[in-house]
Design an enzyme around this catalytic site. Structure first.
Site, mmCIF file in Angstrom:
data_model
loop_
_atom_site.group_PDB
_atom_site.id
_atom_site.type_symbol
_atom_site.label_atom_id
_atom_site.label_comp_id
_atom_site.label_asym_id
_atom_site.label_seq_id
_atom_site.Cartn_x
_atom_site.Cartn_y
_atom_site.Cartn_z
ATOM 1 N N SER A 126 0.666 -1.169 -0.037
ATOM 2 C CA SER A 126 0.101 -0.042 0.181
ATOM 3 C C SER A 126 0.982 1.427 0.138
ATOM 4 C CB SER A 126 -0.865 -0.077 1.517
ATOM 5 O OG SER A 126 -1.479 1.204 1.493
ATOM 6 N N TYR A 150 -1.380 -1.183 10.423
ATOM 7 C CA TYR A 150 -1.576 -1.561 9.378
ATOM 8 C C TYR A 150 -0.346 -1.145 8.405
ATOM 9 C CZ TYR A 150 -3.509 -1.884 4.458
ATOM 10 O OH TYR A 150 -3.683 -1.842 2.982
ATOM 11 N N LYS A 154 2.281 -3.837 6.445
ATOM 12 C CA LYS A 154 2.880 -3.981 5.127
ATOM 13 C C LYS A 154 4.344 -3.662 4.822
ATOM 14 C CE LYS A 154 -1.304 -4.718 3.322
ATOM 15 N NZ LYS A 154 -1.667 -6.032 2.665
HETATM 16 P P1 NAD Z 1 -10.810 -7.418 1.036
HETATM 17 O O1 NAD Z 1 -10.911 -7.228 2.650
HETATM 18 O O2 NAD Z 1 -12.257 -6.889 0.388
HETATM 19 O O3 NAD Z 1 -10.148 -8.511 0.698
HETATM 20 C C1 NAD Z 1 -9.440 -9.355 1.590
HETATM 21 C C2 NAD Z 1 -9.804 -10.947 1.368
HETATM 22 O O4 NAD Z 1 -8.872 -11.676 2.290
HETATM 23 C C3 NAD Z 1 -11.113 -11.160 2.018
HETATM 24 O O5 NAD Z 1 -11.881 -11.979 0.914
HETATM 25 C C4 NAD Z 1 -11.075 -11.582 3.221
HETATM 26 O O6 NAD Z 1 -11.835 -12.508 3.586
HETATM 27 C C5 NAD Z 1 -9.462 -12.395 2.998
HETATM 28 N N1 NAD Z 1 -8.916 -12.520 4.047
HETATM 29 C C6 NAD Z 1 -8.414 -11.759 5.150
HETATM 30 N N2 NAD Z 1 -7.682 -12.477 5.999
HETATM 31 C C7 NAD Z 1 -7.516 -13.573 5.893
HETATM 32 C C8 NAD Z 1 -6.819 -14.694 6.294
HETATM 33 N N3 NAD Z 1 -6.214 -14.866 7.522
HETATM 34 N N4 NAD Z 1 -6.816 -15.989 5.548
HETATM 35 C C9 NAD Z 1 -7.848 -16.038 4.596
HETATM 36 N N5 NAD Z 1 -8.297 -15.108 4.010
HETATM 37 C C10 NAD Z 1 -8.158 -13.916 4.374
HETATM 38 O O7 NAD Z 1 -9.565 -6.232 0.712
HETATM 39 P P2 NAD Z 1 -9.290 -5.607 -0.693
HETATM 40 O O8 NAD Z 1 -9.599 -4.198 -0.677
HETATM 41 O O9 NAD Z 1 -9.572 -6.424 -1.767
HETATM 42 O O10 NAD Z 1 -7.443 -5.440 -0.415
HETATM 43 C C11 NAD Z 1 -6.640 -6.925 -0.650
HETATM 44 C C12 NAD Z 1 -5.322 -6.422 -0.363
HETATM 45 O O11 NAD Z 1 -4.981 -5.271 -0.813
HETATM 46 C C13 NAD Z 1 -5.275 -6.382 1.227
HETATM 47 O O12 NAD Z 1 -3.856 -6.898 1.469
HETATM 48 C C14 NAD Z 1 -4.965 -4.814 1.507
HETATM 49 O O13 NAD Z 1 -4.162 -4.553 2.732
HETATM 50 C C15 NAD Z 1 -4.243 -4.424 0.259
HETATM 51 N N6 NAD Z 1 -4.565 -3.026 0.064
HETATM 52 C C16 NAD Z 1 -5.947 -2.548 -0.171
HETATM 53 C C17 NAD Z 1 -6.162 -1.221 -0.373
HETATM 54 C C18 NAD Z 1 -7.701 -0.801 -0.522
HETATM 55 O O14 NAD Z 1 -7.970 0.370 -0.280
HETATM 56 N N7 NAD Z 1 -8.875 -1.461 -0.817
HETATM 57 C C19 NAD Z 1 -5.307 -0.319 -0.583
HETATM 58 C C20 NAD Z 1 -3.866 -0.766 -0.443
HETATM 59 C C21 NAD Z 1 -3.869 -2.042 -0.254
HETATM 60 N N1 UFG Z 2 -12.836 11.344 2.871
HETATM 61 C C1 UFG Z 2 -13.873 12.206 3.106
HETATM 62 N N2 UFG Z 2 -15.272 11.742 3.473
HETATM 63 C C2 UFG Z 2 -15.354 10.345 3.711
HETATM 64 C C3 UFG Z 2 -14.306 9.364 3.466
HETATM 65 C C4 UFG Z 2 -13.017 10.207 2.955
HETATM 66 O O1 UFG Z 2 -14.116 13.502 2.980
HETATM 67 O O2 UFG Z 2 -16.389 9.867 4.366
HETATM 68 C C5 UFG Z 2 -11.610 11.895 2.255
HETATM 69 C C6 UFG Z 2 -10.331 11.792 3.283
HETATM 70 O O3 UFG Z 2 -10.268 12.695 4.106
HETATM 71 C C7 UFG Z 2 -9.516 11.601 2.018
HETATM 72 C C8 UFG Z 2 -10.210 11.145 0.782
HETATM 73 O O4 UFG Z 2 -11.340 11.362 1.100
HETATM 74 O O5 UFG Z 2 -9.154 13.048 1.675
HETATM 75 C C9 UFG Z 2 -9.786 9.474 0.767
HETATM 76 O O6 UFG Z 2 -10.108 8.927 1.856
HETATM 77 P P1 UFG Z 2 -10.226 7.284 2.056
HETATM 78 O O7 UFG Z 2 -10.565 6.932 3.310
HETATM 79 O O8 UFG Z 2 -11.074 6.967 0.927
HETATM 80 O O9 UFG Z 2 -8.553 6.833 1.703
HETATM 81 P P2 UFG Z 2 -7.186 7.057 2.261
HETATM 82 O O10 UFG Z 2 -6.401 7.755 1.313
HETATM 83 O O11 UFG Z 2 -7.524 7.795 3.518
HETATM 84 O O12 UFG Z 2 -6.746 5.603 2.749
HETATM 85 C C10 UFG Z 2 -6.657 4.664 1.635
HETATM 86 C C11 UFG Z 2 -7.052 3.263 2.278
HETATM 87 C C12 UFG Z 2 -5.936 2.759 3.310
HETATM 88 C C13 UFG Z 2 -4.770 3.018 2.775
HETATM 89 C C14 UFG Z 2 -4.413 4.243 2.026
HETATM 90 C C15 UFG Z 2 -2.862 4.613 1.449
HETATM 91 O O13 UFG Z 2 -8.394 3.052 2.852
HETATM 92 O O14 UFG Z 2 -6.266 1.479 3.492
HETATM 93 O O15 UFG Z 2 -5.328 4.729 1.239
HETATM 94 O O16 UFG Z 2 -3.012 3.434 0.321
HETATM 95 F F1 UFG Z 2 -3.500 2.645 3.606
#
Ligand code: NAD
Ligand code: UFG
Length: 346
Positions: A126, A150, A154
């Site tokens: 991330s 978190y 990572k």
């Molecule tokens: P998500 O929660 O939708 O998907 C994660 C999946 O992993 C789910 O299906 C969950 O059931 C499964 N899971 C969690 N823990 C587990 C375990 N111990 N064993 C088996 N399965 C498990 O999340 P996502 O948004 O698809 O994110 C996927 C990956 O990308 C994550 O590692 C997350 O940290 C990373 N990531 C997500 C974002 C974001 O904003 N969505 C940003 C940066 C990185």
């Molecule tokens: N925001 C609002 N109102 C809301 C939600 C978000 O104004 O209800 C604003 C936040 O303040 C920020 C922007 O929208 O300025 C984006 O916010 P998000 O919560 O959608 O995303 P973040 O950038 O805060 O965080 C995301 C993921 C994290 C990850 C991070 C960096 O949620 O898991 O990006 O990759 F760590």
């Protein structure tokens, strides 16, 4: 015989879109998921959309023997590792749960891969590993200084991967640092299905648009940004999914005869930042809905602005994001409208 890939967390938001692209590209796919934050229905829909079937194994990634079994029966040559917990605020309240799931889970996976001689791994990292920006856009050589458990989980896994590659010249690992994934598949059949009140901007906006929430809270309009609201690098989840396929291609190319393993850490973003107000305007246009909003105080821990330098991914993977903010909003809206309760059927 086609290549077989093991996908952990394949039923989740990003995993499901990647599994669909893998199947469509002809890969055999085995999903390992414990469904702690997803629904098996996502996998049914992927099979419907691709016209192909996948193998599903309900297991926890911390269960080494289940992973060894999954790697053996699938005969996988590579792993894409999505499984993990991802809520920054929750990680502050439950740090041990996050380190256990994300760090121990990744260690167990690496152990199982070593036992089965599987040497290729693509890992979900991330942009949050960078912490407060010292310079923008973030380049991959920006210092890593995460500010939450978190984020630390990572960067710890990244360190383990680097050290593993240094110890084993046969390893080919890529860590993809995602920026802000949004959007859904254009079919409207798979998308993000947040449990409870969404933390993230797009899912919240979509729930206001459908009438589930009264208004959007804009967390701060006094930042040092062009319109005062936070700026992020939003990336369409299908562009993000495709980056994983390009990473598998890149890792399949034999490395030069340096005797060293291959480790790639790459930003996966568009390189362009949009403010909250710009996203809101684009979503109003895509949905035709008014979407009321209120300006509130800043959300603790938020950074004013950040976005990627995606040049390294272009060089190493030949990958660039192509989908626009308008498509991100239109696809989110199609998914939200067609599935007001996500995968949970009414
Ligand atoms: P998500 O929660 O939708 O998907 C994660 C999946 O992993 C789910 O299906 C969950 O059931 C499964 N899971 C969690 N823990 C587990 C375990 N111990 N064993 C088996 N399965 C498990 O999340 P996502 O948004 O698809 O994110 C996927 C990956 O990308 C994550 O590692 C997350 O940290 C990373 N990531 C997500 C974002 C974001 O904003 N969505 C940003 C940066 C990185
Ligand atoms: N925001 C609002 N109102 C809301 C939600 C978000 O104004 O209800 C604003 C936040 O303040 C920020 C922007 O929208 O300025 C984006 O916010 P998000 O919560 O959608 O995303 P973040 O950038 O805060 O965080 C995301 C993921 C994290 C990850 C991070 C960096 O949620 O898991 O990006 O990759 F760590």
């Amino acid at each position: 015989m086609s290549t077989s890939i093991l996908v952990t967390g394949g039923a989740g938001y990003i995993g499901s879109h990647t599994v669909l692209e893998l199947l469509s590209a002809g890969y055999e796919v085995t999903v390992v998921d414990n469904f702690c934050n997803s629904h098996p229905e996502a996998l049914n829909r992927i099979e419907h959309l691709s016209g192909r079937s996948l193998r599903r194994i309900e297991a926890d990634v911390r269960d080494t023997s289940a992973l060894v079994n999954a790697l053996r029966i699938s005969n996988a040559s590579a792993v894409i590792h999505f499984a993990g917990l991802k809520a920054v605020g929750e990680s502050v309240l439950q740090p041990q749960r996050y380190y256990d799931n994300n760090v121990v889970g990744s260690l167990r996976l690496l152990e199982a891969m070593a036992q089965c001689e599987v040497k290729t791994l693509v890992f979900s990292s991330s942009a949050t590993v960078y912490g407060s920006p010292l310079s923008l856009p973030y380049r991959e050589d920006h210092p890593l200084a995460p500010t939450s458990p978190y984020g630390h989980s990572k960067s710890m896994v990244e360190q383990v991967m680097r050290d593993t590659v240094a110890s084993d010249a046969a390893c080919r690992f890529a860590t993809l640092r995602y920026f802000n994934p949004v959007g859904a598949h254009s079919s409207g059949l798979i998308g993000e299905d947040p449990q409870g009140v969404p933390n993230n901007l797009l899912p919240f906006v979509a729930q206001v648009a459908i009438g589930k929430r009264e208004h959007l809270n804009i967390w701060g309009a006094d930042y040092d940004t062009p319109d005062g609201t936070g700026v992020r690098d939003y990336i369409h989840v299908v562009d993000l999914a495709l980056a994983h396929l390009r990473a598998l291609d890149a890792l399949a190319i034999p490395p030069s005869k340096t005797g060293k393993g291959q480790y790639l850490a790459l930003n996966i973003g568009t390189g362009k930042g949009y403010s909250v107000l710009e996203v809101l305007a684009a979503f109003r246009e895509a949905s035709g809905m008014p979407i009321p909003s209120r300006i509130q105080a800043r959300r603790p821990g938020d950074i004013a602005s950040y976005y990627a330098d995606p040049a390294k991914a272009k060089t190493h993977l030949g990958w660039v994001a192509t989908r626009s903010l308008v498509e991100m909003c239109a696809d989110t809206w199609r998914w939200q409208k067609g599935n007001p309760d996500g995968y949970q059927q009414r």
